[in-house]
Structure formats: C-alpha cells, structure tokens
Scaffold this motif. Sequence first.
Motif, short mmCIF file in Angstrom:
data_model
loop_
_atom_site.label_atom_id
_atom_site.label_comp_id
_atom_site.label_asym_id
_atom_site.label_seq_id
_atom_site.Cartn_x
_atom_site.Cartn_y
_atom_site.Cartn_z
N PRO A 113 40.52 13.29 -3.42
CA PRO A 113 41.72 12.88 -3.51
C PRO A 113 42.29 12.75 -5.36
O PRO A 113 41.43 12.69 -6.05
CB PRO A 113 41.77 11.36 -3.20
CG PRO A 113 40.37 10.99 -3.28
CD PRO A 113 39.48 12.03 -3.20
N GLY A 114 43.51 12.92 -5.44
CA GLY A 114 44.00 13.15 -6.81
C GLY A 114 45.19 12.05 -6.85
O GLY A 114 45.47 11.34 -5.88
N ASP A 115 45.61 11.89 -8.05
CA ASP A 115 46.56 10.86 -8.34
C ASP A 115 47.98 11.20 -7.38
O ASP A 115 48.65 10.35 -6.87
CB ASP A 115 47.15 11.08 -9.77
CG ASP A 115 46.43 10.67 -10.86
OD1 ASP A 115 45.17 9.82 -10.21
OD2 ASP A 115 46.28 11.12 -11.99
N VAL A 116 48.09 12.37 -7.13
CA VAL A 116 49.08 12.89 -6.01
C VAL A 116 48.38 13.96 -5.22
O VAL A 116 48.26 15.04 -5.79
CB VAL A 116 50.50 13.61 -6.61
CG1 VAL A 116 51.45 13.86 -5.54
CG2 VAL A 116 51.01 12.24 -7.58
N GLY A 117 48.15 13.82 -4.13
CA GLY A 117 47.53 14.79 -3.26
C GLY A 117 46.06 14.90 -3.21
O GLY A 117 45.54 14.05 -3.36
N LYS A 118 45.58 16.13 -3.22
CA LYS A 118 44.06 16.33 -3.10
C LYS A 118 43.64 17.63 -3.66
O LYS A 118 44.70 18.61 -4.11
CB LYS A 118 43.62 16.34 -1.62
CG LYS A 118 44.37 17.59 -0.83
CD LYS A 118 43.76 17.80 0.20
CE LYS A 118 44.54 18.74 1.17
NZ LYS A 118 45.97 18.72 1.04
#
Length: 135
Positions: free
Chosen positions: A120-125
């Motif tokens: 996972p990322g800060d927004v999205g993946k």
Amino acid sequence: MIHVIDIEGDHATWTFPADPSAVGAARSTVRAQLHDWGLDGVGDLAALLVSELVTNALRHATGPIEVCLLRPSDLDRVLRVEVSDPLPELPHERVARPGDEGGRGLQLVARTTRRWGTRPGDVGKTVWFELTVPK
C-alpha cells in the motif's frame, strides 16, 4: 501525455494517464529506457509485464499510473520495476478459467519474475517485480 517525473542514473519514473494509450506508451518507454541502460536482455519481458500491470491498473483505477524502474547494481544484477495507481485495494492472483478474457496478468508476473509483490502507498498501491539481468 506521458509526464517524466525523474530520470537519474539509477532510476527512472514516469506518470501515464488513465487511458488505454498508456499501455503501449508504458511498454515502449520501458523498453527504450532499458535499451539506454544497456539492459536489452530483459527489455521485452519487462515491457510485457509492465503492459500487464498497466492494463490491470486501467481496469480498476481511475487516476494516473506511475511506472518506476530501478537500475540493477553490478553486484546484485536485479532490475526492480514498480507500477503504482491510486486504487488502494491490493490485487491478488486468481485462477482464470479457459474461457476467461482476463485474470492471467498476475499469474504471468508470478511465473516469469524472480520475485514480485504489492504494497500500500500513501495514496493507492504499488505492484512490483524483480528480474535478474543476465551478465
């Protein structure tokens, strides 16, 4: 329109629009960068796998798609490729039936790479994979 985020000695990053043209653009951009780095030996496979992951991102996400290449060092000879999109749901490998139109992209990534995964990322993946570069 492709937006070049960064191209430095050991990495290159681009953003592609969430548009069907992104698949071919990402494929040719990755192949060209690997050629510039002298990594033609993995260019076709990396381009194919990037096109699979970008296609998956287009099917499920609505925002821009980022592609990042991390150049291998002389010691480890491992190319790392990352494809990110704004959808937070992590993908999973599924078993496609013979008549299914899709569902084989992650299977292809899993079977042809050294390692692969998601995060996972800060927004999205991000979906990433590694390819061993021949000497």
